[in-house]
Write a protein that holds these residues in place. Structure first.
Motif, mmCIF file in Angstrom:
data_model
loop_
_atom_site.group_PDB
_atom_site.id
_atom_site.type_symbol
_atom_site.label_atom_id
_atom_site.label_comp_id
_atom_site.label_asym_id
_atom_site.label_seq_id
_atom_site.Cartn_x
_atom_site.Cartn_y
_atom_site.Cartn_z
ATOM 1 N N ASP A 225 10.126 0.610 10.522
ATOM 2 C CA ASP A 225 9.390 1.232 11.631
ATOM 3 C C ASP A 225 7.957 1.442 11.168
ATOM 4 O OD1 ASP A 225 8.652 2.600 13.913
ATOM 5 O OD2 ASP A 225 9.851 4.399 13.485
ATOM 6 N N MET A 226 7.006 0.909 11.882
ATOM 7 C CA MET A 226 5.605 1.158 11.541
ATOM 8 C C MET A 226 4.739 1.091 12.795
ATOM 9 S SD MET A 226 4.205 -2.383 9.773
ATOM 10 C CE MET A 226 2.498 -1.840 9.768
ATOM 11 N N THR A 227 3.616 1.783 12.737
ATOM 12 C CA THR A 227 2.635 1.713 13.827
ATOM 13 C C THR A 227 1.248 1.523 13.230
ATOM 14 O OG1 THR A 227 3.939 3.337 15.061
ATOM 15 C CG2 THR A 227 1.721 2.867 15.880
ATOM 16 N N GLU A 318 4.099 9.931 11.300
ATOM 17 C CA GLU A 318 3.438 9.275 12.434
ATOM 18 C C GLU A 318 2.748 10.226 13.411
ATOM 19 O OE1 GLU A 318 6.074 7.498 15.379
ATOM 20 O OE2 GLU A 318 7.800 7.993 14.126
#
Ligand code: ZN
Ligand code: ZN
Length: 355
Positions: A225-227, A318
């Motif tokens: 999961d990354m943004t 995040e």
């Protein structure tokens, strides 16, 4: 201790057996990624029940962990479960109450010769601490995801639509080896970036846009999961200020992260930076969530989380700021909690990229 042993350690007089009906905990117990089935955890056995479509795959995956029993019209799930429980004199079985529909719960209640005991939280709780081999899988999943982000930097350009960008991203995640997507990617641009979980549409990317991509893949059964938020062509002073504030908040959160801190303390370390910059009203979601077999697990780094987070927990970092009608920024990494701090397993650059 292996995962099955951890589940067995939950068994006692009050909870003499556990019936796993949800795919995530079935995978946790056996490492078998089988779409349909039930896994019965007994003091002396682990039985994976599924139908003929899946038995061969289940047998391969279960090698050494337990045995597979095939269900069909003559040997239904409930008949097989009743037989296994009765052979051991067991009259109660734990179930994953969050994984059963009301109808399924009613049918199990009627058909099983055993009391059903809700035990979802106990089973899920085991997954909070990731074993070193699980951490290794999460690192490998994130490495591939970072590589896809780096490819995307060469693809994003004014003139393409959000939908086109989304398609390019999904294609590359699968080409990188994804067994599936952690979740439907979020790909938004320009004013749409102010919606934290916006959906890609036909908007055409243009100079002066922020573009936010939030995505992850499943590798070896574990989620990444990354943004990242990047700018196209140029960034205004306000865009730079917001980006810089989110990045400082994320770094403050990561600096505050170590085993023994509560989720609330870590969330607060990041939130303080955003509050002090005057954007507190525009950071509505929590700072982070655990992830592993599922992309959203417990514990969380959120204001309501007063429990200390253990070493080996793997959580996202995040923070974001979302200015309605203007733009938004989110930056997301994944970290592993250690006694002396944390390990950031996300390798992509975080300084503002202007493409
Ligand atoms: Zn994400
Ligand atoms: Zn996330």
């Amino acid at each position: 201790m292996n995962q099955l042993a951890k589940l067995r350690a939950l068994l006692n007089e009050e909870l003499p057996a556990i019936l796993l009906t949800g795919a995530p905990n079935r995978q946790y117990a056996t490492d078998a990624r089988i779409d349909e089935g039930m896994c019965l955890i007994l003091p002396d056995a682990c039985i994976f029940l599924t139908d003929s479509r899946y038995t061969e795959a289940a047998e391969r995956a279960m090698a050494g962990t337990g045995r597979v029993e095939c269900v069909d019209r003559g040997h239904t799930y409930s008949q097989r479960i009743n037989a296994a429980l009765e052979a051991r004199g067991i009259d109660a079985v734990g179930v994953e109450e969050e994984q059963l529909t009301h109808g399924e719960f009613d049918r199990l209640t009627k058909k099983l010769n055993a009391r059903l005991i809700p035990c979802q939280a106990r089973a899920d709780g085991l997954r909070a601490v990731k074993e070193p081999w699980e951490q290794a899988r999460l690192r490998r999943a994130q490495e591939r995801t970072d590589a896809v982000f780096s490819e995307m930097l060469g693809i994003i350009r004014p003139g393409m639509t959000e939908k086109e960008l989304e398609a390019e991203l999904i294609y590359r995640l699968y080409r990188a080896g994804a067994e599936g997507l952690s979740f439907p990617p979020i790909v938004v641009s320009g004013p749409n970036t102010s919606m934290p979980h916006g959906v890609a549409g036909q908007r055409v990317l243009q100079e002066g846009d922020f573009v936010t991509m939030d995505f992850g893949l499943i590798l070896e059964g574990y989620c990444s999961d990354m943004t990242r938020t990047v700018a196209l062509g140029y960034a205004t002073d306000q865009m730079r200020l917001v980006y810089d504030t989110v990045l400082r908040a994320q770094k403050a959160g990561i600096a505050a992260t170590r085993a023994g801190k509560t989720g609330a303390q870590i969330d607060a370390a990041a939130r303080d930076v955003i509050d002090r910059a005057g954007f507190g009203a525009y950071f509505g979601h929590s700072y982070g969530h655990s992830l592993g077999i599922e992309v959203h697990e417990s514990p969380n780094c959120a204001p309501s989380c007063a429990q200390p987070i253990p070493a080996g927990a793997v959580c996202s970092a995040e923070p974001g700021i979302y200015l309605p009608g203007k733009f938004g920024v989110r930056i997301e990494d994944v970290v592993i909690f250690r006694d002396d701090g944390c390990e950031n397993i996300t390798g992509s650059p975080k300084e503002l990229l202007i493409l």
